[in-house]
Design an enzyme around this catalytic site. Structure first.
Site, PDB file in Angstrom:
ATOM      1  N   TYR A   1       1.820  -5.815 -10.015  1.00 41.83           N
ATOM      2  CA  TYR A   1       2.222  -6.687  -8.912  1.00 41.83           C
ATOM      3  C   TYR A   1       1.082  -7.390  -8.170  1.00 41.83           C
ATOM      4  CZ  TYR A   1       6.766  -4.370  -9.375  1.00 41.83           C
ATOM      5  OH  TYR A   1       7.965  -3.893  -9.852  1.00 41.83           O
TER       6      TYR A   1
ATOM      7  N   ARG B   1      14.882  -7.930 -11.693  1.00 42.45           N
ATOM      8  CA  ARG B   1      15.448  -7.870 -13.037  1.00 42.45           C
ATOM      9  C   ARG B   1      16.110  -6.530 -13.274  1.00 42.45           C
ATOM     10  NH1 ARG B   1      12.747  -4.476 -16.406  1.00 42.45           N
ATOM     11  NH2 ARG B   1      10.710  -3.798 -15.662  1.00 42.45           N
TER      12      ARG B   1
ATOM     13  N   GLU C   1       2.555   0.891   0.101  1.00 46.79           N
ATOM     14  CA  GLU C   1       2.592   0.243  -1.209  1.00 46.79           C
ATOM     15  C   GLU C   1       2.554  -1.278  -1.057  1.00 46.79           C
ATOM     16  OE1 GLU C   1       5.324   0.412  -5.230  1.00 46.79           O
ATOM     17  OE2 GLU C   1       6.311   0.091  -3.293  1.00 46.79           O
TER      18      GLU C   1
ATOM     19  N   CYS D   1       9.682  -5.026 -11.601  1.00 46.03           N
ATOM     20  CA  CYS D   1      11.134  -4.929 -11.395  1.00 46.03           C
ATOM     21  C   CYS D   1      11.557  -5.892 -10.289  1.00 46.03           C
ATOM     22  CB  CYS D   1      11.515  -3.498 -11.051  1.00 46.03           C
ATOM     23  SG  CYS D   1      11.179  -2.312 -12.359  1.00 46.03           S
TER      24      CYS D   1
ATOM     25  N   TRP E   1       3.151   5.837  -7.830  1.00 48.03           N
ATOM     26  CA  TRP E   1       2.679   5.197  -9.049  1.00 48.03           C
ATOM     27  C   TRP E   1       1.951   6.170  -9.982  1.00 48.03           C
ATOM     28  CZ3 TRP E   1       3.610   0.654 -11.322  1.00 48.03           C
ATOM     29  CH2 TRP E   1       4.231  -0.353 -10.566  1.00 48.03           C
TER      30      TRP E   1
ATOM     31  N   ASP F   1      16.782   0.515  -9.797  1.00 48.32           N
ATOM     32  CA  ASP F   1      17.236   1.895  -9.752  1.00 48.32           C
ATOM     33  C   ASP F   1      17.842   2.111  -8.368  1.00 48.32           C
ATOM     34  OD1 ASP F   1      17.449   4.628  -9.398  1.00 48.32           O
ATOM     35  OD2 ASP F   1      15.366   5.079  -9.877  1.00 48.32           O
TER      36      ASP F   1
END
Length: 309
Positions: free
Chosen positions: A130, A211, A66, A191, A88, A214
């Protein structure tokens, strides 16, 4: 002499605190979470150390693939699914199901993404997530007709490398994915959104601010990927790795992850995994998964848990 605490204990302590003391709240997904605000952890990256969790098996190659995908600027899941990376897929699959009413399963959806150019172009794109922001941030220039035309994209990663090499004491050694103008076009706003770097004593350290994190599923990938990024940057800039400073705004555990929390907290961290990088490629954009190896990794078994979309 007392042995130093295992790096993973600070994560387990945070996981316990969030589950025990976190504010229970409704969230975007409808699942619900327990949440604490503003935790910070620090991980030593010297001598090839890497914060790869051992209380459950982490698919580190998936996380690495990733990160390498982000650095290409690609925003379509096709190249990921062709590498058997599924992390994703849920977002475009959910969009497809809502739009068509067809209850296609993940495997069938990914097979069509992989095989069908038109289907991949229509349903596989995640929007300007991203990688787009990292290596091709949009700029605009005035045109003769009074309108604006797209100018050359900004490669924040290339700019960062030059900054670390030539102005290592700068307080502007950072990049971000939080492009306010394009958030609504993204499958998921970033995130892990802002990274900042610091050079001292010949070592490169990095700070990741999320921000949203999980802790049950995402953190393991986020911490490993950030450490990998620091290692690659340090190698490219002739520096030694320093530490990863991880910080979050909303650190949360989903309510349907109770079994994960219970099982993971019952386990004892073991070993000290090391990340080896086998070669120094020409640039940040030329690393391959074959360049990376993890040694001394003996984790507990994986723990399955649902992803909230």
């Amino acid at each position: 002499m007392t042995e130093p605490a295992h790096f993973e204990h600070q994560y387990l302590s945070l996981l316990r605190d969030v589950w025990t003391h976190g504010d229970e709240r409704r969230d975007r997904t409808g699942v619900g979470t327990r949440s604490l605000f503003g935790p910070t952890m620090r991980f030593d990256l010297s001598e090839d150390r890497v914060p790869l969790l051992t209380t459950k098996r982490v698919a580190w190659k998936t996380a690495a693939r990733e990160m390498l995908w982000f650095l290409t600027g690609d925003t379509n899941i096709r190249n990921l699914v062709r590498q058997k990376v599924h992390i994703w897929t849920d977002w475009p699959l959910d969009r497809y199901r809502r739009a068509t009413g067809e209850a296609l399963d993940r495997d069938a959806f990914e097979a069509r993404i992989s095989a069908d150019d038109d289907f991949a172009a229509q349903w596989g794109d995640l929007g300007p997530v991203y990688g787009k922001q990292w290596v091709d941030w949009d700029t605009y220039e005035p045109a003769r007709d009074g309108l604006f035309r797209r100018g050359p994209g900004v490669n924040q990663i290339a700019t960062l490398v030059e900054g670390i090499r030539h102005d290592p004491t700068s307080r502007r050694l950072l990049f971000t994915g939080w492009n306010v103008a394009e958030l609504d076009a993204m499958a998921l706003p970033p995130c892990h959104m802002t990274y900042q770097f610091h050079v001292a004593g010949g070592r490169l350290s990095g700070m990741l601010w999320q921000r949203s994190c999980d802790l049950g599923l995402g953190f393991a990938f986020n911490a490993f990927s950030a450490a990998l990024l620091i290692r690659m940057l340090a190698q490219q800039c002739d520096l030694m790795p320093g530490e990863l400073v991880w910080s979050a705004g909303d650190a949360h555990v989903y309510l349907n992850h109770e079994h994960l929390v219970t099982e993971q907290l019952a386990r004892t961290p073991r070993g000290e995994p090391r990340l080896r990088i086998g070669r120094r490629p020409a640039s940040m954009f030329h690393y391959r998964i074959e360049d990376l190896a993890i040694e001394d990794y003996d984790p507990h078994p994986a723990i399955s848990a649902p992803v909230a979309v």
